[in-house]
Design a protein around this motif. Structure first.
Motif, PDB file in Angstrom:
ATOM      1  N   ILE A  79       0.434  -1.247   0.141  1.00  0.00           N
ATOM      2  CA  ILE A  79       0.102  -0.137  -0.295  1.00  0.00           C
ATOM      3  C   ILE A  79       1.035   1.436  -0.208  1.00  0.00           C
ATOM      4  O   ILE A  79       1.906   1.484   1.047  1.00  0.00           O
ATOM      5  N   GLY A  80       1.132   2.184  -0.914  1.00  0.00           N
ATOM      6  CA  GLY A  80       1.485   2.815  -0.604  1.00  0.00           C
ATOM      7  C   GLY A  80       2.538   2.579  -1.326  1.00  0.00           C
ATOM      8  O   GLY A  80       3.225   1.479  -1.732  1.00  0.00           O
ATOM      9  N   ASP A  81       4.200   3.522  -1.306  1.00  0.00           N
ATOM     10  CA  ASP A  81       5.611   3.621  -1.966  1.00  0.00           C
ATOM     11  C   ASP A  81       5.890   3.144  -0.736  1.00  0.00           C
ATOM     12  O   ASP A  81       6.081   3.140   0.248  1.00  0.00           O
ATOM     13  N   VAL A  82       7.020   2.107  -1.193  1.00  0.00           N
ATOM     14  CA  VAL A  82       7.623   0.935  -0.519  1.00  0.00           C
ATOM     15  C   VAL A  82       9.216   0.955  -0.850  1.00  0.00           C
ATOM     16  O   VAL A  82       9.397   1.616  -1.608  1.00  0.00           O
ATOM     17  N   THR A  83       9.107   1.600   0.431  1.00  0.00           N
ATOM     18  CA  THR A  83      11.688   1.762   0.598  1.00  0.00           C
ATOM     19  C   THR A  83      11.971   0.039   0.798  1.00  0.00           C
ATOM     20  O   THR A  83      11.328  -0.063   2.403  1.00  0.00           O
ATOM     21  N   ILE A  84      12.650  -0.281   0.464  1.00  0.00           N
ATOM     22  CA  ILE A  84      13.109  -1.433   0.825  1.00  0.00           C
ATOM     23  C   ILE A  84      14.738  -0.780   1.983  1.00  0.00           C
ATOM     24  O   ILE A  84      15.390  -0.823   1.514  1.00  0.00           O
ATOM     25  N   VAL A  85      14.633  -1.300   3.375  1.00  0.00           N
ATOM     26  CA  VAL A  85      15.385  -1.291   4.062  1.00  0.00           C
ATOM     27  C   VAL A  85      16.472  -2.218   4.301  1.00  0.00           C
ATOM     28  O   VAL A  85      15.851  -3.703   4.663  1.00  0.00           O
ATOM     29  N   THR A  86      17.693  -3.020   4.315  1.00  0.00           N
ATOM     30  CA  THR A  86      18.951  -3.308   5.113  1.00  0.00           C
ATOM     31  C   THR A  86      18.222  -4.005   5.944  1.00  0.00           C
ATOM     32  O   THR A  86      18.270  -2.823   6.892  1.00  0.00           O
ATOM     33  N   ASP A  87      18.718  -5.086   6.314  1.00  0.00           N
ATOM     34  CA  ASP A  87      18.933  -5.627   8.377  1.00  0.00           C
ATOM     35  C   ASP A  87      19.976  -5.069   8.759  1.00  0.00           C
ATOM     36  O   ASP A  87      21.239  -5.602   8.560  1.00  0.00           O
ATOM     37  N   PHE A  88      19.356  -4.154   9.858  1.00  0.00           N
ATOM     38  CA  PHE A  88      20.858  -3.489  10.492  1.00  0.00           C
ATOM     39  C   PHE A  88      20.669  -3.732  11.873  1.00  0.00           C
ATOM     40  O   PHE A  88      21.986  -3.305  12.415  1.00  0.00           O
ATOM     41  N   LEU A  89      19.434  -4.782  12.032  1.00  0.00           N
ATOM     42  CA  LEU A  89      19.818  -5.175  13.606  1.00  0.00           C
ATOM     43  C   LEU A  89      20.827  -6.346  14.213  1.00  0.00           C
ATOM     44  O   LEU A  89      20.645  -7.115  13.567  1.00  0.00           O
ATOM     45  N   PRO A  90      21.572  -6.004  15.439  1.00  0.00           N
ATOM     46  CA  PRO A  90      22.330  -7.647  15.069  1.00  0.00           C
ATOM     47  C   PRO A  90      21.568  -9.184  15.826  1.00  0.00           C
ATOM     48  O   PRO A  90      20.558  -8.287  15.809  1.00  0.00           O
ATOM     49  N   PRO A  91      22.121  -9.928  15.806  1.00  0.00           N
ATOM     50  CA  PRO A  91      22.077 -10.999  16.023  1.00  0.00           C
ATOM     51  C   PRO A  91      21.645 -10.935  17.562  1.00  0.00           C
ATOM     52  O   PRO A  91      21.899 -10.710  18.160  1.00  0.00           O
ATOM     53  N   PRO A  92      21.000 -11.781  17.780  1.00  0.00           N
ATOM     54  CA  PRO A  92      19.997 -11.946  18.937  1.00  0.00           C
ATOM     55  C   PRO A  92      21.433 -12.272  20.252  1.00  0.00           C
ATOM     56  O   PRO A  92      21.142 -11.504  21.539  1.00  0.00           O
ATOM     57  N   GLU A  93      22.751 -12.900  19.339  1.00  0.00           N
ATOM     58  CA  GLU A  93      23.409 -13.234  20.601  1.00  0.00           C
ATOM     59  C   GLU A  93      24.232 -11.801  21.057  1.00  0.00           C
ATOM     60  O   GLU A  93      24.695 -11.657  21.754  1.00  0.00           O
ATOM     61  N   GLN A  94      24.449 -10.744  20.033  1.00  0.00           N
ATOM     62  CA  GLN A  94      24.720  -9.452  20.685  1.00  0.00           C
ATOM     63  C   GLN A  94      23.622  -8.438  21.588  1.00  0.00           C
ATOM     64  O   GLN A  94      24.464  -7.937  21.874  1.00  0.00           O
ATOM     65  N   LEU A  95      22.806  -9.299  21.540  1.00  0.00           N
ATOM     66  CA  LEU A  95      21.802  -8.503  22.250  1.00  0.00           C
ATOM     67  C   LEU A  95      21.640  -8.339  23.958  1.00  0.00           C
ATOM     68  O   LEU A  95      21.153  -7.761  24.464  1.00  0.00           O
TER      69      LEU A  95
END
Length: 77
Positions: free
Chosen positions: A12-28
């Motif tokens: 719905i509407g304009d879509v912007t694809i965002v690269t995965d910037f979140l760290p893996p769970p073990e780094q959280l």
């Protein structure tokens, strides 16, 4: 008037694809250099920390550990 349900797979509407910037769970979960010890506390103290931890959705053991960490850092100044 026609009632139509939009296709949920269609954007719905304009879509912007965002690269995965979140760290893996073990780094959280920060790994702290901890040492397991056995201590005795009064029942009143543990009851207090358990009540406070439940109110703040936290671990009472983590609260005690943070309290000791805070105290030791203040004394090192």
């Amino acid at each position: 008037m026609k009632n139509t349900t939009p296709d949920p797979t269609y954007p719905i509407g304009d879509v912007t694809i965002v690269t995965d910037f979140l760290p893996p769970p073990e780094q959280l979960v920060p790994k702290k250099n901890t040492v397991r010890i056995t201590m005795e506390f009064t029942k009143e103290s543990i009851d207090f920390f358990k009540r406070e931890a439940q109110q703040h959705n936290a671990s009472y053991q983590a609260m005690i550990r943070n309290l000791v960490d805070f105290y030791s850092k203040q004394q090192q100044k």
